[in-house]
Design an enzyme around this catalytic site. Structure first.
Site, short mmCIF file in Angstrom:
data_model
loop_
_atom_site.label_atom_id
_atom_site.label_comp_id
_atom_site.label_asym_id
_atom_site.label_seq_id
_atom_site.Cartn_x
_atom_site.Cartn_y
_atom_site.Cartn_z
NE ARG A 120 7.26 19.49 9.01
CZ ARG A 120 5.93 19.60 9.07
NH1 ARG A 120 5.18 18.60 8.68
NH2 ARG A 120 5.37 20.68 9.54
CD GLN A 125 10.56 22.82 16.55
OE1 GLN A 125 10.80 23.67 17.40
NE2 GLN A 125 10.00 21.66 16.85
CG ASP A 128 7.90 23.55 9.52
OD1 ASP A 128 7.49 23.55 8.34
OD2 ASP A 128 7.59 22.68 10.35
CB SER A 131 4.70 24.16 11.14
OG SER A 131 5.11 22.81 11.10
CE1 TYR A 226 4.83 16.94 5.77
CE2 TYR A 226 7.08 16.13 5.85
CZ TYR A 226 6.19 17.17 5.69
OH TYR A 226 6.66 18.43 5.47
#
Length: 374
Positions: A120, A125, A128, A131, A226
């Site tokens: 992450r 991104q 990901d 997400s 997280y």
């Protein structure tokens, strides 16, 4: 290099790559084989893949001819045992949870990559999937709650009287939680949100929700954004606060999870019994035990007039756009594995490649997975 796209088993309706991804891969001098009907449930028929340049084959042929195999969900151990040692596997198989699959890949000598292990970081991104899929889950969870709630979300004023807006409590303000806040607010609900990470308070409030704050949370910058396990004292204070707010809520959306561990229990059956009849709980963490004590994965149960929906795969219910988002994440990751002449290169000097790799040549590569496998 030949990439094979496999069809996921029901009830998964997504497909790992869509036709526009095929076109971009062909431009990289990569061939794409598709198992017949792999995209049908996501509303991408075989014809659309043929037009994009893919070849449609049987499952057996795709497995036999591909250098890299990709699908959405985890394979079963029987399939892993049939793979060739020079093949590469790519899907989202949750290695911290499905340790048996990690061991199966090790026994078979397969190089495996799990998209939920993508680091992450800012650079990662675009790859990901957690997400991307959490965005869909948060959106769909609110709509599902609204369809089951026997009252309106927004305030209504009419000659027949005034209808007060629904009270919505979001547990966990990650991507799914923030999306749920945004959609619930757009539907006119009054929204509160809880998270152990104080850093999300500003985001919660910027979306128009009230942040339920409990002092004393433990945070870890190394956790990659997280939530982490909390102290017993904090858990006690947290539970008291959640109990109070949940009992007053018309809708509770549970999104709190800790990678590799059972989901934290946040809503007890005693609290459910105190909620108003007709209230709705949506538990997105139901596949890892659930945030609600009464949740059952992929089931809807009613307790004291409260509907509890355990649903850990809302993206499968929005397969067209979910596949588009997942496919773009996968395509971006595959760019790291493809050389200029269309060959496969596993560059473990790249932090994203190394972080996403679970097994390679009989060894566990991902450090986090290595720490939990016996």
């Amino acid at each position: 290099m030949i990439i094979g796209v496999l069809k996921d088993a029901e009830p998964e309706h997504r497909v790992a790559l869509i036709p526009e991804n095929v076109k971009s891969l062909l431009a990289r001098k990569v061939s794409v084989l598709l198992e017949q009907g792999a995209g049908t449930n996501a509303f991408y028929p075989d014809e659309s893949y043929i037009e994009a340049g893919a070849t449609i084959l049987t499952r057996t042929e795709v497995l036999e001819k591909s250098d890299l195999l990709v699908q959405i969900s985890e394979p079963d151990e029987t399939l892993i045992a049939t793979l060739k040692t020079n093949q590469v596997w790519l899907s989202e198989f949750k290695p911290l949870w499905h340790k048996n699959l990690v061991n199966a890949f090790l026994r078979a000598g397969i190089s495996s990559f799990s998209m939920d292990a993508v680091p992450r970081t800012t650079r990662a991104q675009a790859m990901d999937v957690l997400s991307s899929m959490a965005t869909i889950a948060g959106y769909k969870a609110v709509l599902d709650a609204a369809s089951h709630l026997p009252s309106f979300f927004p305030m209504f004023m009419s000659a027949a009287g005034t209808i007060r807006p629904a009270n919505v409590l979001i547990l966990g303000a990650g991507v799914a939680g923030l999306q749920a806040i945004a959609i619930a607010r757009k539907l006119g609900a009054q929204v509160e949100a809880f998270d152990v990470r104080s850093a999300v308070k500003e985001e919660v409030m910027s979306l128009g929700a009230r942040f339920v704050e409990v002092e004393g949370a433990k945070e870890d910058a190394a956790a990659g954004g997280y939530a982490i396990e909390q102290t017993e004292e904090y858990k006690r204070k947290q539970q008291e606060a959640i109990d109070q707010h949940a009992a007053k809520a018309n809708v509770v959306i549970c999104t709190a999870q800790i990678p590799g561990r059972k989901a934290p229990l946040l809503i007890s059956k005693e609290v459910v019994a105190r909620m108003q009849p007709g209230s709705v709980i949506i538990d997105l963490a139901s596949s890892t035990g659930g945030n609600c004590e009464l949740s059952e994965d992929n089931k809807s149960v009613v307790h004291h007039g409260v509907t509890i929906i355990g649903q850990s795969n809302y993206p499968a219910q929005m397969p067209k756009d979910a596949s588009k988002m997942f496919g773009k994440n996968v395509s971006n990751f595959l760019d790291l594995l493809i050389t200029e002449d269309g060959q496969m290169s596993l560059n473990f000097d790249d932090e994203i490649v190394r972080g996403t790799c679970i097994t390679h040549q009989g060894e566990i590569i991902n450090e986090r997975v290595k720490s939990v496998i016996d």
